[in-house]
Design an enzyme around this catalytic site. Sequence first.
Site, mmCIF file in Angstrom:
data_model
loop_
_atom_site.group_PDB
_atom_site.id
_atom_site.type_symbol
_atom_site.label_atom_id
_atom_site.label_comp_id
_atom_site.label_asym_id
_atom_site.label_seq_id
_atom_site.Cartn_x
_atom_site.Cartn_y
_atom_site.Cartn_z
ATOM 1 N N ASP A 165 -59.060 -5.857 8.411
ATOM 2 C CA ASP A 165 -59.772 -4.584 8.605
ATOM 3 C C ASP A 165 -60.944 -4.468 7.648
ATOM 4 O O ASP A 165 -62.019 -3.987 8.015
ATOM 5 C CB ASP A 165 -58.814 -3.402 8.408
ATOM 6 C CG ASP A 165 -59.597 -2.098 8.378
ATOM 7 O OD1 ASP A 165 -60.222 -1.779 9.397
ATOM 8 O OD2 ASP A 165 -59.636 -1.435 7.324
ATOM 9 N N ARG A 172 -68.727 -3.730 11.140
ATOM 10 C CA ARG A 172 -69.017 -2.572 12.013
ATOM 11 C C ARG A 172 -70.072 -1.685 11.377
ATOM 12 O O ARG A 172 -70.926 -1.117 12.064
ATOM 13 C CB ARG A 172 -67.732 -1.777 12.264
ATOM 14 C CG ARG A 172 -66.776 -2.488 13.214
ATOM 15 C CD ARG A 172 -65.389 -1.868 13.159
ATOM 16 N NE ARG A 172 -65.418 -0.442 13.388
ATOM 17 C CZ ARG A 172 -64.545 0.417 12.863
ATOM 18 N NH1 ARG A 172 -63.560 0.004 12.089
ATOM 19 N NH2 ARG A 172 -64.638 1.697 13.127
ATOM 20 N N SER A 187 -58.190 0.542 12.728
ATOM 21 C CA SER A 187 -58.526 0.369 11.318
ATOM 22 C C SER A 187 -57.663 1.279 10.433
ATOM 23 O O SER A 187 -57.015 0.824 9.478
ATOM 24 C CB SER A 187 -60.016 0.692 11.136
ATOM 25 O OG SER A 187 -60.336 0.863 9.788
ATOM 26 N N LYS A 191 -53.747 0.061 8.216
ATOM 27 C CA LYS A 191 -53.485 0.226 6.781
ATOM 28 C C LYS A 191 -52.265 1.120 6.564
ATOM 29 O O LYS A 191 -51.432 0.854 5.696
ATOM 30 C CB LYS A 191 -54.723 0.809 6.093
ATOM 31 C CG LYS A 191 -55.857 -0.217 6.004
ATOM 32 C CD LYS A 191 -57.171 0.372 5.541
ATOM 33 C CE LYS A 191 -57.859 1.115 6.643
ATOM 34 N NZ LYS A 191 -59.261 1.459 6.442
HETATM 35 N N1 URA Z 1 -61.841 5.041 8.120
HETATM 36 C C1 URA Z 1 -61.279 3.818 8.251
HETATM 37 O O1 URA Z 1 -60.428 3.434 7.462
HETATM 38 N N2 URA Z 1 -61.683 3.039 9.264
HETATM 39 C C2 URA Z 1 -62.601 3.417 10.167
HETATM 40 O O2 URA Z 1 -62.912 2.671 11.077
HETATM 41 C C3 URA Z 1 -63.174 4.689 10.016
HETATM 42 C C4 URA Z 1 -62.773 5.488 8.992
#
Ligand code: URA
Length: 428
Positions: A165, A172, A187, A191
């Site tokens: 990620d 991104r 994403s 986590k």
């Molecule tokens: N926060 C994140 O952890 N990932 C994203 O893609 C956007 C906001």
Amino acid sequence: MVEAHDAVDVIRAKRDGGEVPEEALRWMVDAYTRGYVMDAQMSAFAMAVLLNGMTRGEIRVMTDAMIASGERMSFAGLGKPTVDKHSTGGVGDKITLPLAPLVAAFGVAVPQLSGRGLGHTGGTLDKLESIQGWTAALSNDELFEQLREVGAVICAAGSGLAPADKKLYALRDVTGTVEAIPLIASSIMSKKIAEGTDSLVLDVKFGSGAFMRDVEKARELARTMVELGTDSGVATTALLTDMNTPLGLAIGNANEVRESVEVLDGGGPADVVELTVALAREMLALAGQPDADVEGALRDGRAMDVWREMIRAQDGDPDAALPEPHETHTVTADADGYLTRLDALPFGIAAWRLGAGRARAEDPVMHAAGIDLHAKPGDRITAGQPLFTLLGHDATRFERALSALDGAWEIGAEAPPATPLVLERITD
Ligand code: URA
């Protein structure tokens, strides 16, 4: 390593609106993390996802592949349920601070692995670092021990969680694909799921100070994340909450800690209390305590006791004075009436320009910098009354902060219509 596929086939499948087969998608994420798939190829894939979306199944596989790229924590053996909260971020959003000890006061473990602020939204760790001695860095063993002993932990997330990620998010960021809802959802949730919590409550914000301005998009993100949590075995509920106005009266770091302590002391601004209580109820319901007397734990000091233990366990002194600004500048009302608007985004930007936030990940923050609000939309105002105070160490920053605030609030003859703070509750 899963069996090799062809990145161009995966990109073409998504470009043409098809569903990427599970094994090929797992391979794509794994091969990208290891450097076999190039940035250019992953960028094209991310853009195809932004334009064509992903199915519920694809989002689950994508998330799972990102979790598999790193460490997965487990709190099995702790002997109590674990429940976590994630907010998509906003201005004045200090809710984690009172919420974690409040929920832990009911015997539930709350592992809040948090981050630092970047840009106009603040970071929970930056706020807590205003407290003398407090440290964000805990080993996994220390985290486990504190969850067992105290119940609540707010600490830095280790870099071992979902490294795929981290790499994809950076890509991104520079390819105009941050906004893809399947990628945001995978994403955030990769986590959170890798953290090993049993259940999760999401505070998905919409409005000017939120990551998602548009309520429809925020709702879609919330639904996608709730489905993803459920599909991955993490009981997940979301609240859709309004971030058009800053939360509470404090925007910054030390002042947000002060306001959080007021809430833990049974006081504090009504909106901060309302959201803390609403999220605590959801978390406790998921942990099997739907009838917990949440307000009672704020009134009778149980939540405050856990806060003090939690701060001490991480070497902080809950009784030490918080840093104070060397300079202040108060802005007053120029007319009688009602405060009809106080726009979150410019206030977030102004607090950041005062030094409360950082522009680059390696910048320090000034803990005493920020903004104290003296009125909120709906309040009756008389000319000359203080509206807000800029706080900082460096008066030369006031002008730049004030320029961000040009047109950020409005006084009118009529009270604005009341709008709900919690718009909707989303479950699978
Ligand atoms: N926060 C994140 O952890 N990932 C994203 O893609 C956007 C906001």
